[in-house]
Enzyme design. Structure first.
Site, PDB file in Angstrom:
ATOM      1  N   ARG A 114      91.190 120.697 -12.882  1.00 54.21           N
ATOM      2  CA  ARG A 114      90.915 120.801 -14.022  1.00 54.21           C
ATOM      3  C   ARG A 114      91.125 119.192 -14.502  1.00 54.21           C
ATOM      4  NH1 ARG A 114      94.140 125.393 -16.698  1.00 54.21           N
ATOM      5  NH2 ARG A 114      95.041 125.456 -14.591  1.00 54.21           N
ATOM      6  N   GLY A 149     105.343 119.869  -8.126  1.00 53.93           N
ATOM      7  CA  GLY A 149     104.840 118.469  -8.471  1.00 53.93           C
ATOM      8  C   GLY A 149     104.198 118.244  -9.821  1.00 53.93           C
TER       9      GLY A 149
HETATM   10  C1  UD1 Z   1     102.849 130.598 -11.139  1.00 57.24           C
HETATM   11  C2  UD1 Z   1     103.666 131.771 -11.089  1.00 57.24           C
HETATM   12  C3  UD1 Z   1     103.697 132.408 -12.456  1.00 57.24           C
HETATM   13  C4  UD1 Z   1     104.579 131.437 -13.298  1.00 57.24           C
HETATM   14  C5  UD1 Z   1     103.425 130.049 -13.235  1.00 57.24           C
HETATM   15  C6  UD1 Z   1     104.111 129.064 -14.043  1.00 57.24           C
HETATM   16  C7  UD1 Z   1     103.092 132.861  -8.856  1.00 57.24           C
HETATM   17  C8  UD1 Z   1     102.442 133.798  -7.921  1.00 57.24           C
HETATM   18  N1  UD1 Z   1     102.817 132.718 -10.066  1.00 57.24           N
HETATM   19  O1  UD1 Z   1     101.538 130.797 -11.478  1.00 57.24           O
HETATM   20  O2  UD1 Z   1     104.529 133.493 -12.345  1.00 57.24           O
HETATM   21  O3  UD1 Z   1     104.344 131.869 -14.728  1.00 57.24           O
HETATM   22  O4  UD1 Z   1     103.470 129.681 -11.931  1.00 57.24           O
HETATM   23  O5  UD1 Z   1     103.445 127.894 -14.248  1.00 57.24           O
HETATM   24  O6  UD1 Z   1     103.876 131.901  -8.264  1.00 57.24           O
HETATM   25  N2  UD1 Z   1     100.491 125.810  -5.195  1.00 57.24           N
HETATM   26  C9  UD1 Z   1     100.687 125.360  -3.622  1.00 57.24           C
HETATM   27  N3  UD1 Z   1      99.972 126.328  -3.026  1.00 57.24           N
HETATM   28  C10 UD1 Z   1      99.455 127.201  -3.434  1.00 57.24           C
HETATM   29  C11 UD1 Z   1      99.236 127.675  -4.442  1.00 57.24           C
HETATM   30  C12 UD1 Z   1     100.022 126.935  -5.357  1.00 57.24           C
HETATM   31  O7  UD1 Z   1     101.257 124.258  -3.662  1.00 57.24           O
HETATM   32  O8  UD1 Z   1      98.831 127.825  -2.329  1.00 57.24           O
HETATM   33  C13 UD1 Z   1     101.043 125.166  -6.071  1.00 57.24           C
HETATM   34  C14 UD1 Z   1     100.352 124.312  -7.031  1.00 57.24           C
HETATM   35  O9  UD1 Z   1     100.037 122.844  -6.662  1.00 57.24           O
HETATM   36  C15 UD1 Z   1     100.869 124.684  -8.297  1.00 57.24           C
HETATM   37  C16 UD1 Z   1     101.802 125.522  -8.312  1.00 57.24           C
HETATM   38  O10 UD1 Z   1     102.146 125.577  -6.948  1.00 57.24           O
HETATM   39  O11 UD1 Z   1     101.725 123.099  -8.674  1.00 57.24           O
HETATM   40  C17 UD1 Z   1     101.683 126.739  -9.251  1.00 57.24           C
HETATM   41  O12 UD1 Z   1     100.205 127.212  -8.694  1.00 57.24           O
HETATM   42  P1  UD1 Z   1      99.522 127.999  -9.637  1.00 57.24           P
HETATM   43  O13 UD1 Z   1      98.443 128.555  -8.817  1.00 57.24           O
HETATM   44  O14 UD1 Z   1      98.946 127.060 -10.625  1.00 57.24           O
HETATM   45  O15 UD1 Z   1     100.183 129.308 -10.119  1.00 57.24           O
HETATM   46  P2  UD1 Z   1     100.055 130.048 -11.542  1.00 57.24           P
HETATM   47  O16 UD1 Z   1      98.877 130.846 -11.180  1.00 57.24           O
HETATM   48  O17 UD1 Z   1     100.076 129.213 -12.602  1.00 57.24           O
END
Ligand code: UD1
Ligand code: CA
Length: 454
Positions: A15, A101
């Protein structure tokens, strides 16, 4: 107990619509993840492991100066899967604090509250109340403690009405965390390994899960797009300016100043609108920074005034100097006390001693200027012959007339006077007038050229 911090940074951040990995977008002049690393260091992390994926090499290079452990997450299979990548190399007797991060504004004080709640077998998760919790994981509590988290997409209508959400930040004992991660499945609406399921497993195993509430939504905001990045920038700037005001610094408008580094101020400093501070900047007592100034890695002495529209980088000034308007001080410009530098003057790698004035339209480079020297308008030190740089030395009390070129290497003695318009390529002796001009002639009988008629 020894603390390992795991920073999740594998997401691409589509995004942002940028070629740059999200965690390298800048906030207050530093990459997003630098803020997270700095907070990690502030709470005394013994080990910091970054889980990276997208744009891996660029991210690694950007933080080459930091002592970090890197864990590659090749495919982004969810936050739980991401944490798993960091577990080899994390000792069982550590506590693990999980950060993101792209969540850069969390203060060390808040992290400390989460760490402190993770005692013995206990787990702690940072939560926050949201006016609009849409999209976030909801925190389900029973008898005060957290029993599980449910993601928006998997929540019932009733659960969706919960306004306390999961920030993702949590602290857990490493050995237990590893066991819970090993039990994670991806049987949910997104087919991802949810880190959040660990909270329910912990509660199910009889572990106390403390929900620690953050004081503000801003502090825990994640950055996903340019709009959020700009909001975070404003929030951080407001925080930095508030800290300075509490220390006694005056601002014409706290919303119109930008601090992209460390700004140290003495007593009764005043900062007018649109001042930008980058790197390490120190302002002494009673310094006045007027409008539209850029100051980068510089030191400004007590009582010095910087008038509008100056560009100051890698320079120092002594006390009671007056700079600008429209002055440029480049790296290595070292001004002593009571020096005046006026409009359209550029000074580079030069010393200017007490009480000297360089007031108009001048270039000073690779020079040593003595005390109480007056440099006339339009003076140029010709320091470069196209291959090498040479020095100009001007003694105390010398007077350089207007429009003088000083062809370096050259020395002007103490108290010497250089006549206006001279090109000085040989040393000028002390206390004497030296000038170099061709004789002025008026050509008799000269006629103005007339336009040819065709
Ligand atoms: C996640 C949480 C949610 C919380 C929210 C807060 C989970 C399942 N959900 O959701 O409960 O309210 O964060 O913002 O954890 N990332 C990785 N590898 C991955 C997936 C994600 O490094 O395989 C990192 C992303 O770069 C990001 C962070 O983890 O910085 C959060 O990932 P994202 O998929 O955005 O989580 P949300 O769906 O927002
Ligand atoms: Ca997701």
């Amino acid at each position: 107990m020894t603390l390992s911090i795991v920073i999740l940074a594998a997401g691409q951040g589509t995004r942002m619509r940028s070629a740059r990995p999200k965690v390298l977008q800048t906030l207050a002049g530093r990459p997003l993840m630098q803020h997270v690393i700095d907070s990690s260091k502030a709470v005394g992390a013994d080990d910091i492991c970054v889980v990276y994926g997208f744009g891996g090499d660029a991210v690694k290079t950007a933080f080459a100066g930091e002592k970090l452990r890197w864990a590659l997450q090749e495919k982004q299979l969810g936050t739980g899967h991401a944490v798993m990548q960091a577990m080899p190399g994390t000792p069982d007797d550590h506590r693990v604090l999980i950060l993101f991060g792209d969540v850069p504004l969390i203060r060390p004080e808040t992290l400390q509250r989460v760490i402190d709640a993770c005692k013995g077998d206990d787990v702690a998760v940072l939560t926050v109340e949201m006016d609009d919790p849409f999209g976030y994981g909801r925190i389900v509590r029973e008898n005060g403690n957290v029993v599980r988290n449910v993601e928006e997409k998997d929540a019932s209508d009733e659960e969706r009405r919960i306004r306390e959400i999961n920030t993702g930040v949590q602290c857990l004992p490493a050995a237990r965390l590893k066991a819970w991660l090993a039990r994670l499945g991806n049987n949910n609406s997104q087919g991802e390994y949810y880190l959040t399921d660990v909270l329910g497993m912990a509660a199910g195993d009889g572990v106390t899960v403390h929900g620690i509430r953050a004081e503000s939504q801003v502090e825990v905001m994640g950055i996903n797009d340019r709009k959020q990045l700009a909001e975070a920038e404003r929030a951080l700037q407001a925080r930095l300016v508030e800290e300075l005001m509490a220390q006694g610094v005056g601002f014409a408008d706290p919303a119109r100043v930008d601090i992209r580094g460390k700004l140290k101020c003495g007593r009764d400093v005043f900062i007018d609108v649109n001042a930008i501070f980058e790197g390490d900047v120190t302002l002494g007592d009673n310094v006045r920074i007027e409008s539209n100034n850029l100051l980068r890695n510089c030191r400004i002495g007590d009582g010095t005034v910087v008038h509008p529209n100056c560009h100051i980088e890698g320079a120092t000034t002594g006390t009671q100097c007056e700079i600008g308007p429209f002055s440029r001080l480049r790296p290595g410009a070292e001004l002593a006390a009571n020096v005046k530098v006026g409009n359209f003057v550029e000074i580079k790698k030069s010393t200017v001693a007490d009480g000297s004035k360089v007031n108009h339209l001048t270039y000073i480079g690779d020079a040593a200027i003595g005390k109480n020297v007056n440099i006339g308008a339009g003076t140029i030190t010709c320091n470069y012959d196209g291959a090498n740089k040479y020095r100009t030395v001007i003694g105390d009390n010398a007077f350089i007339g207007s429009g003088v070129e000083l062809v370096a290497p050259v020395e002007v003695g103490e108290g010497a006077v250089i006549g206006a318009g001279s090109t000085i390529s040989k040393d000028a002796p002390a206390d004497q007038l030296t000038l170099e001009r061709s004789r002025q002639v008026t050509v008799a009988g000269w006629k103005k050229p007339a336009k040819k008629s065709h």
